[in-house]
Design an enzyme around this catalytic site. Sequence first.
Site, PDB file in Angstrom:
ATOM      1  N   LYS A 191       0.858  -1.197   0.000  1.00  0.00           N
ATOM      2  CA  LYS A 191       0.000   0.000   0.000  1.00  0.00           C
ATOM      3  C   LYS A 191       0.886   1.236   0.000  1.00  0.00           C
ATOM      4  O   LYS A 191       1.501   1.582   1.010  1.00  0.00           O
ATOM      5  CB  LYS A 191      -0.929   0.058   1.216  1.00  0.00           C
ATOM      6  CG  LYS A 191      -1.990   1.139   0.994  1.00  0.00           C
ATOM      7  CD  LYS A 191      -2.711   1.576   2.243  1.00  0.00           C
ATOM      8  CE  LYS A 191      -2.000   2.657   3.004  1.00  0.00           C
ATOM      9  NZ  LYS A 191      -1.854   3.930   2.268  1.00  0.00           N
ATOM     10  N   GLY A 244       6.812   4.891   8.388  1.00  0.00           N
ATOM     11  CA  GLY A 244       5.930   6.043   8.555  1.00  0.00           C
ATOM     12  C   GLY A 244       6.069   6.599   9.959  1.00  0.00           C
ATOM     13  O   GLY A 244       7.121   6.457  10.593  1.00  0.00           O
ATOM     14  N   SER A 245       4.992   7.192  10.465  1.00  0.00           N
ATOM     15  CA  SER A 245       5.087   7.894  11.745  1.00  0.00           C
ATOM     16  C   SER A 245       4.980   6.929  12.935  1.00  0.00           C
ATOM     17  O   SER A 245       4.486   5.812  12.799  1.00  0.00           O
ATOM     18  CB  SER A 245       3.966   8.931  11.830  1.00  0.00           C
ATOM     19  OG  SER A 245       2.724   8.261  11.771  1.00  0.00           O
ATOM     20  N   GLY A 249       2.730   3.560  13.388  1.00  0.00           N
ATOM     21  CA  GLY A 249       3.462   2.330  13.716  1.00  0.00           C
ATOM     22  C   GLY A 249       2.863   1.642  14.924  1.00  0.00           C
ATOM     23  O   GLY A 249       2.725   0.413  14.967  1.00  0.00           O
ATOM     24  N   GLU A 267       9.882   1.137  10.590  1.00  0.00           N
ATOM     25  CA  GLU A 267      10.859   2.218  10.387  1.00  0.00           C
ATOM     26  C   GLU A 267      10.108   3.511  10.641  1.00  0.00           C
ATOM     27  O   GLU A 267       9.247   3.889   9.837  1.00  0.00           O
ATOM     28  CB  GLU A 267      11.387   2.217   8.950  1.00  0.00           C
ATOM     29  CG  GLU A 267      12.203   1.012   8.578  1.00  0.00           C
ATOM     30  CD  GLU A 267      13.567   0.989   9.231  1.00  0.00           C
ATOM     31  OE1 GLU A 267      13.967   1.991   9.854  1.00  0.00           O
ATOM     32  OE2 GLU A 267      14.227  -0.059   9.134  1.00  0.00           O
ATOM     33  N   CYS A 301      13.260  11.096   7.268  1.00  0.00           N
ATOM     34  CA  CYS A 301      13.210  10.535   8.623  1.00  0.00           C
ATOM     35  C   CYS A 301      14.528  10.714   9.341  1.00  0.00           C
ATOM     36  O   CYS A 301      14.555  10.819  10.560  1.00  0.00           O
ATOM     37  CB  CYS A 301      12.836   9.064   8.558  1.00  0.00           C
ATOM     38  SG  CYS A 301      13.856   8.158   7.422  1.00  0.00           S
ATOM     39  N   GLU A 400       9.243  15.681  16.041  1.00  0.00           N
ATOM     40  CA  GLU A 400       9.706  15.619  14.654  1.00  0.00           C
ATOM     41  C   GLU A 400       8.902  16.623  13.827  1.00  0.00           C
ATOM     42  O   GLU A 400       7.678  16.537  13.746  1.00  0.00           O
ATOM     43  CB  GLU A 400       9.486  14.203  14.115  1.00  0.00           C
ATOM     44  CG  GLU A 400      10.000  14.036  12.703  1.00  0.00           C
ATOM     45  CD  GLU A 400       9.746  12.648  12.144  1.00  0.00           C
ATOM     46  OE1 GLU A 400       8.636  12.117  12.350  1.00  0.00           O
ATOM     47  OE2 GLU A 400      10.650  12.110  11.489  1.00  0.00           O
TER      48      GLU A 400
HETATM   49  P1  NAD Z   1       2.010   8.084   8.211  1.00  0.00           P
HETATM   50  O1  NAD Z   1       2.293   7.226   9.377  1.00  0.00           O
HETATM   51  O2  NAD Z   1       0.945   9.083   8.307  1.00  0.00           O
HETATM   52  O3  NAD Z   1       1.650   7.203   6.937  1.00  0.00           O
HETATM   53  C1  NAD Z   1       2.496   6.192   6.458  1.00  0.00           C
HETATM   54  C2  NAD Z   1       1.673   5.150   5.760  1.00  0.00           C
HETATM   55  O4  NAD Z   1       0.819   4.538   6.719  1.00  0.00           O
HETATM   56  C3  NAD Z   1       0.765   5.676   4.672  1.00  0.00           C
HETATM   57  O5  NAD Z   1       0.750   4.752   3.598  1.00  0.00           O
HETATM   58  C4  NAD Z   1      -0.592   5.727   5.358  1.00  0.00           C
HETATM   59  O6  NAD Z   1      -1.686   5.616   4.485  1.00  0.00           O
HETATM   60  C5  NAD Z   1      -0.510   4.514   6.261  1.00  0.00           C
HETATM   61  N1  NAD Z   1      -1.421   4.547   7.393  1.00  0.00           N
HETATM   62  C6  NAD Z   1      -1.905   5.627   8.059  1.00  0.00           C
HETATM   63  N2  NAD Z   1      -2.738   5.228   9.060  1.00  0.00           N
HETATM   64  C7  NAD Z   1      -2.771   3.876   9.029  1.00  0.00           C
HETATM   65  C8  NAD Z   1      -3.420   2.886   9.818  1.00  0.00           C
HETATM   66  N3  NAD Z   1      -4.219   3.200  10.831  1.00  0.00           N
HETATM   67  N4  NAD Z   1      -3.208   1.582   9.521  1.00  0.00           N
HETATM   68  C9  NAD Z   1      -2.383   1.229   8.512  1.00  0.00           C
HETATM   69  N5  NAD Z   1      -1.756   2.122   7.720  1.00  0.00           N
HETATM   70  C10 NAD Z   1      -1.931   3.434   7.981  1.00  0.00           C
HETATM   71  O7  NAD Z   1       3.410   8.736   7.836  1.00  0.00           O
HETATM   72  P2  NAD Z   1       3.705   9.751   6.657  1.00  0.00           P
HETATM   73  O8  NAD Z   1       3.174  11.078   7.075  1.00  0.00           O
HETATM   74  O9  NAD Z   1       3.287   9.173   5.351  1.00  0.00           O
HETATM   75  O10 NAD Z   1       5.303   9.762   6.667  1.00  0.00           O
HETATM   76  C11 NAD Z   1       6.022  10.555   7.506  1.00  0.00           C
HETATM   77  C12 NAD Z   1       6.582   9.770   8.657  1.00  0.00           C
HETATM   78  O11 NAD Z   1       7.308   8.641   8.185  1.00  0.00           O
HETATM   79  C13 NAD Z   1       7.574  10.544   9.474  1.00  0.00           C
HETATM   80  O12 NAD Z   1       7.368  10.344  10.840  1.00  0.00           O
HETATM   81  C14 NAD Z   1       8.925   9.976   9.071  1.00  0.00           C
HETATM   82  O13 NAD Z   1       9.951  10.133   9.987  1.00  0.00           O
HETATM   83  C15 NAD Z   1       8.584   8.565   8.809  1.00  0.00           C
HETATM   84  N6  NAD Z   1       9.554   7.934   7.913  1.00  0.00           N
HETATM   85  C16 NAD Z   1      10.449   7.051   8.437  1.00  0.00           C
HETATM   86  C17 NAD Z   1      11.412   6.465   7.626  1.00  0.00           C
HETATM   87  C18 NAD Z   1      12.383   5.470   8.183  1.00  0.00           C
HETATM   88  O14 NAD Z   1      12.958   4.724   7.418  1.00  0.00           O
HETATM   89  N7  NAD Z   1      12.584   5.415   9.474  1.00  0.00           N
HETATM   90  C19 NAD Z   1      11.458   6.777   6.280  1.00  0.00           C
HETATM   91  C20 NAD Z   1      10.536   7.685   5.765  1.00  0.00           C
HETATM   92  C21 NAD Z   1       9.580   8.262   6.600  1.00  0.00           C
END
Ligand code: NAD
Length: 496
Positions: A191, A244-245, A249, A267, A301, A400
């Site tokens: 996804k 993601g966030s 997570g 991650e 990130c 962040e």
């Molecule tokens: P996000 O957590 O909002 O979304 C990430 C993904 O999760 C998206 O595809 C979103 O649709 C999905 N998602 C959202 N809610 C969900 C749920 N309840 N169940 C399952 N999936 C869900 O994050 P974002 O705003 O897209 O990205 C930014 C964040 O990602 C920042 O915190 C950043 O630090 C982190 N990030 C980390 C790394 C790493 O490798 N550590 C790399 C890139 C980004």
Amino acid sequence: MPTHATIEVPSFGEVKVPTGLFINNEWVESQSGETFSTVNPATGKPFLDFAHASKEDVDAAVKSSRKAFKTTWGDNVTAVERGALLDKLADLLERDAAKIGALESLNSGKGVRIAREFDVGDSIATLRYYAGLADKLHGQTLNHYAKEKFVYTIHQPIGVCGQIIPWNYPLQMWAWKVGPALAAGCTVVMKPSELTPLTALVMCDLAKEAGIPAGVINTLPGLGATTGDAISRHPDIDKIAFTGSVATGRRISVAAAESNLKKVTLELGGKSPSLVFDSADVEEAASWIAMGIWFNSGQDCCASSRVYVQEGIYDKFIAALKSRAEACKIGQPSDEATSFGPLISETQRDKVLNYIESGKQEGASIITGGRKWPESNGGYWVEPTILADTHIGMKCVQEEIFGPVIVTSKFKTEEEAVELANNTIYGLAASIFSNDARQQTRLAASIDAGTIWLNQYGILHPGVPFGGFKHSGIGRELGTYGMEAYQQVKAVHQNL
Ligand code: NAD
């Protein structure tokens, strides 16, 4: 809704792109008929509508991935064959690099040259690395008993993996997930972020062209709370790999545990510190740290979002960093010279501006930036920003920001620097600028982070493990660890 649309892509003219769901190597519409819209971050105008995968679509994708795992992938093909297919996929991405770079730039707002050279370039390198690694991870033979009894271990693919990725590096995160999963023999239900689904969908056509069997990569654009949640809870998915966030997570971990205790790797976010000591080369440190915070407009990130500078060189360092902020090539994504594009969305832009405002309210001073870029028109740029006179109690220092804002303050001693660096819930990356090798070694050991850069910033390689301490994540991506995260080890006790 049709499964494809035609868009105008700078330098390429009209291009037909996928907007549907990719299930079992076919483009299909969502069973619910629902769609969602995306926005061009450089203009604020509508970009493309995509099919929104429903729970029933997730079921169909999982069935297809399970079937592929049992018949045409997993242990049914040799690791050499899987590697060869990944290599072919890398060839096709290389062939289409310019067009896919342009599509990535259009959807995410990053400069087109950066998208082509960095995002596509790193994705090719990652696919090639895992193509080569596919047949190189083995089990062990153990001889703990009598001589006619021994134990051997085998590495088996985990199975069907849900993969959920963010918007900041849409293609690169796709390659970091799909490369090791396929090399290990897993099948995936991917996804992409609802803000940037385009390149993950374009890669499906290339995977089919490469000869990767139906069901090995199913891709479902959709929102997190619906499609993402359905993937996280699905009882026939064996593992979730998420980037993601922290908040998401945590939700995914709970959903995975409550459903079928699927394995989870995470991650997550970061608030990565840089420590600059009096002995450092100030100009060099400023260049690395500027790249560390302003690359991808700070939406990274492992962005260098905090810098602590020893008091003897503080003023000189801040002046050097300011000159680099003011030299950032801010511009339109379609311009080859642009290195600093808009933020991904209006929400993200406003969130960043709010952090700057809260920093000011709490007593920080602005060295440079702090505003919307005056030439933004409808786009979402925020200027490269340095906040000084910050302290550890401030929101902008603890949380962040995920934008082009670096917070700075001074320290006197090494002990103080370590305390400042570790004073956060995160532990993704850190950098140390010093010309004292003993000091570098001491600090590399005592800073809580999964990656430490010494006298440099932001260097990554597909063969080097990447991941977080503390709230920055669970598990590692890349390298051999990244592929082992898609395998399980079986111990077989022989009695001859
Ligand atoms: P996000 O957590 O909002 O979304 C990430 C993904 O999760 C998206 O595809 C979103 O649709 C999905 N998602 C959202 N809610 C969900 C749920 N309840 N169940 C399952 N999936 C869900 O994050 P974002 O705003 O897209 O990205 C930014 C964040 O990602 C920042 O915190 C950043 O630090 C982190 N990030 C980390 C790394 C790493 O490798 N550590 C790399 C890139 C980004």
